[in-house]
Scaffold this motif. Structure first.
Motif, PDB file in Angstrom:
ATOM      1  N   LEU A   1       0.822  -1.212   0.000  1.00 16.26           N
ATOM      2  CA  LEU A   1       0.000   0.000   0.000  1.00 16.26           C
ATOM      3  C   LEU A   1       0.860   1.268   0.000  1.00 16.26           C
ATOM      4  O   LEU A   1       0.334   2.372   0.159  1.00 16.26           O
ATOM      5  CB  LEU A   1      -0.911   0.009   1.232  1.00 16.26           C
ATOM      6  CG  LEU A   1      -1.893  -1.160   1.362  1.00 16.26           C
ATOM      7  CD1 LEU A   1      -2.625  -1.087   2.697  1.00 16.26           C
ATOM      8  CD2 LEU A   1      -2.881  -1.184   0.202  1.00 16.26           C
ATOM      9  N   ASP A   2       2.173   1.086  -0.168  1.00 15.00           N
ATOM     10  CA  ASP A   2       3.116   2.208  -0.228  1.00 15.00           C
ATOM     11  C   ASP A   2       3.121   3.043   1.058  1.00 15.00           C
ATOM     12  O   ASP A   2       3.277   4.268   1.021  1.00 15.00           O
ATOM     13  CB  ASP A   2       2.823   3.105  -1.440  1.00 15.00           C
ATOM     14  CG  ASP A   2       2.989   2.365  -2.760  1.00 15.00           C
ATOM     15  OD1 ASP A   2       3.985   1.642  -2.895  1.00 15.00           O
ATOM     16  OD2 ASP A   2       2.108   2.489  -3.631  1.00 15.00           O
ATOM     17  N   ILE A   3       2.946   2.355   2.176  1.00 14.06           N
ATOM     18  CA  ILE A   3       3.038   3.009   3.481  1.00 14.06           C
ATOM     19  C   ILE A   3       4.427   2.723   4.045  1.00 14.06           C
ATOM     20  O   ILE A   3       4.852   1.568   4.094  1.00 14.06           O
ATOM     21  CB  ILE A   3       1.949   2.486   4.432  1.00 14.06           C
ATOM     22  CG1 ILE A   3       0.560   2.902   3.920  1.00 14.06           C
ATOM     23  CG2 ILE A   3       2.163   3.012   5.846  1.00 14.06           C
ATOM     24  CD1 ILE A   3      -0.589   2.319   4.713  1.00 14.06           C
ATOM     25  N   PRO A   4       5.155   3.752   4.475  1.00 12.05           N
ATOM     26  CA  PRO A   4       6.533   3.545   4.947  1.00 12.05           C
ATOM     27  C   PRO A   4       6.605   2.842   6.300  1.00 12.05           C
ATOM     28  O   PRO A   4       5.597   2.662   6.987  1.00 12.05           O
ATOM     29  CB  PRO A   4       7.093   4.970   5.029  1.00 12.05           C
ATOM     30  CG  PRO A   4       5.898   5.841   5.205  1.00 12.05           C
ATOM     31  CD  PRO A   4       4.773   5.179   4.459  1.00 12.05           C
ATOM     32  N   ASP A   5       7.817   2.480   6.677  1.00  8.53           N
ATOM     33  CA  ASP A   5       8.057   1.719   7.896  1.00  8.53           C
ATOM     34  C   ASP A   5       8.241   2.582   9.132  1.00  8.53           C
ATOM     35  O   ASP A   5       8.147   2.076  10.253  1.00  8.53           O
ATOM     36  CB  ASP A   5       9.327   0.856   7.737  1.00  8.53           C
ATOM     37  CG  ASP A   5       9.208  -0.155   6.613  1.00  8.53           C
ATOM     38  OD1 ASP A   5       8.075  -0.567   6.312  1.00  8.53           O
ATOM     39  OD2 ASP A   5      10.251  -0.517   6.036  1.00  8.53           O
ATOM     40  N   THR A   6       8.541   3.857   8.953  1.00  8.43           N
ATOM     41  CA  THR A   6       8.934   4.670  10.093  1.00  8.43           C
ATOM     42  C   THR A   6       8.083   5.933  10.221  1.00  8.43           C
ATOM     43  O   THR A   6       7.520   6.442   9.246  1.00  8.43           O
ATOM     44  CB  THR A   6      10.410   5.087   9.984  1.00  8.43           C
ATOM     45  OG1 THR A   6      10.573   5.955   8.852  1.00  8.43           O
ATOM     46  CG2 THR A   6      11.316   3.876   9.849  1.00  8.43           C
ATOM     47  N   LEU A   7       8.059   6.461  11.430  1.00  9.54           N
ATOM     48  CA  LEU A   7       7.350   7.703  11.691  1.00  9.54           C
ATOM     49  C   LEU A   7       8.025   8.874  10.986  1.00  9.54           C
ATOM     50  O   LEU A   7       7.347   9.769  10.463  1.00  9.54           O
ATOM     51  CB  LEU A   7       7.306   7.958  13.198  1.00  9.54           C
ATOM     52  CG  LEU A   7       6.483   6.964  14.021  1.00  9.54           C
ATOM     53  CD1 LEU A   7       6.734   7.166  15.509  1.00  9.54           C
ATOM     54  CD2 LEU A   7       4.998   7.096  13.714  1.00  9.54           C
ATOM     55  N   GLY A   8       9.343   8.862  10.955  1.00 13.35           N
ATOM     56  CA  GLY A   8      10.061   9.944  10.294  1.00 13.35           C
ATOM     57  C   GLY A   8       9.691  10.071   8.827  1.00 13.35           C
ATOM     58  O   GLY A   8       9.646  11.175   8.283  1.00 13.35           O
TER      59      GLY A   8
END
Length: 384
Positions: A335-342
């Motif tokens: 879903l193209d959601i990254p792994d980190t909050l940054g």
């Protein structure tokens, strides 16, 4: 209406009109709850959208007096609620039509709740029996019309409101905040951009998975959570790939509602952290949950591995508990959601402060392992 998008009337946990095009039944829905002068509550982004202007036109066509209130932030605040209550009272409205995503629904429910109260909204924070302090007969009815498949707030008895003076998200609760009637029209979600489809869908997934992981005995909530996860596993990727897939949109709308009902069993570290992060950084709640979920699952793994072993085959993932975590990570990536909050712009400059707020959040009590300051800091460190 297409053949692959179901239509039904439900009564669980409140009357529901489900099906494509059913938003056009708004006049009869108002008659069903005995209201004639609604205040439409939505957010600024939807205020000029066809779905809202068409809703207003339908009310005008039925000869129903109405007004629009749209001063609602993505993370609704006490100031938004106060302004909405003023609009409700000045317009002599008798109900709220809340249309939009979770922010609009939460704000609309809070406006209807506070329209007849004299005490400050924080009087009714979800602690102990605070809800009993409310004037029950003064709570205005709500018709909820979700336009995203994420929070499931249309089935909630609470609103999450940001307190501006403390930058804290507060859960305001009363049993009668449950909308009097819900219209679930999957056609309204068709125009949702892919990125929001992903973020809101992962919000629904996090509700279901945290509820299923929560300790305690609640087989009805567990059943709803499992069914929601099974539907999300196929419907979310399909809706993300093709936003016009009405069957996938319908399944996601139903699944998000089931996940919300399931969360009465409890939530956990994902929401305990996403609430303060959302309040401080004004970040999207579903996106925060999506980033945090695998990190919290890993932290909780010693306590939930057995439950994941039972869950995996029920949602088509085989027999290994690790398959559930692998699925969440792979789905998030697809879903193209990254792994980190940054990577989503949340820098967490003061993790100690966020951790302190997280352990005080009501969601923390539902975590399957003790969620203390050290746990919060460890997860934040992994997620940054």
């Amino acid at each position: 209406m297409t053949e692959d998008a179901p239509t039904a009337n439900w009564g669980f946990p409140t009357p529901v009109r489900f099906g494509a095009g059913r938003v056009n039944e708004i006049a009869s829905a108002l008659a069903e709850i005995g209201a004639q002068a609604p205040l439409i509550v939505t957010d600024t982004g939807l205020a000029g959208h066809d779905m809202v202007t068409s809703l207003a036109a339908a009310l005008s066509g039925a000869g129903l007096a109405h007004a629009l209130f749209c001063d609602v932030k993505p993370n609704p605040t006490d100031a938004n609620v106060k302004a909405g209550v003023a609009a409700f009272r000045e317009g002599r409205h008798d109900c709220v039509i809340a249309i939009g995503g979770g922010s609009a629904l939460d704000a609309g429910k809070a406006v209807a709740f506070m329209a007849g109260q004299d005490a400050p909204i924080w009087t009714f924070e979800d602690i102990g029996d605070n809800w009993r302090k409310a004037r029950r007969d003064a709570i205005a009815p709500v018709i909820a019309i979700p336009t995203t498949a994420g929070t499931g707030s249309e089935f909630g008895r609470a609103s999450v409101i940001t307190r501006l003076d403390t930058h804290r998200k507060v859960i305001v609760f009363h049993p009668d905040m449950l909308p009097r009637l819900v219209i679930m029209d999957p056609a309204l979600t068709v125009g949702l951009p892919a990125g929001l489809t992903a973020a809101t869908g992962m919000d629904a997934l996090s509700h279901a998975l945290e509820a299923f992981s929560a300790p305690g005995y609640h087989p009805m909530a567990d059943g709803l959570a499992v069914q929601a996860l099974a539907m999300i596993s196929t419907a979310l990727p399909a809706a993300y790939r093709d936003g016009t897939d009405m069957a996938a949109r319908a399944d996601m709308l139903a699944a998000s509602g089931m996940a919300c009902i399931a969360l009465q069993k409890g939530l956990g570290g994902v929401h305990a952290l996403s609430h303060p992060l959302g309040a401080v950084y004004d970040a999207h709640h579903g996106l925060l949950n999506a980033v945090l979920l695998p990190h919290v699952l890993r932290h909780n793994w010693p306590a939930i591995a057995g439950r994941m072993a039972g869950l995996a085959p029920r949602i088509g993932l085989g027999d290994e508990p690790q398959a559930v975590l692998d699925w969440v990570v792979a789905l998030r990536r697809s879903l193209d959601i990254p792994d980190t909050l940054g990577a989503i712009g949340v820098t967490v400059e003061d993790p100690a402060s966020i951790a302190d707020m997280a352990v005080e959040d009501p969601s923390a009590t539902g975590n399957p392992v003790p969620f203390d300051r050290a746990a919060a800091l460890s997860i934040l460190s992994a997620a940054r």
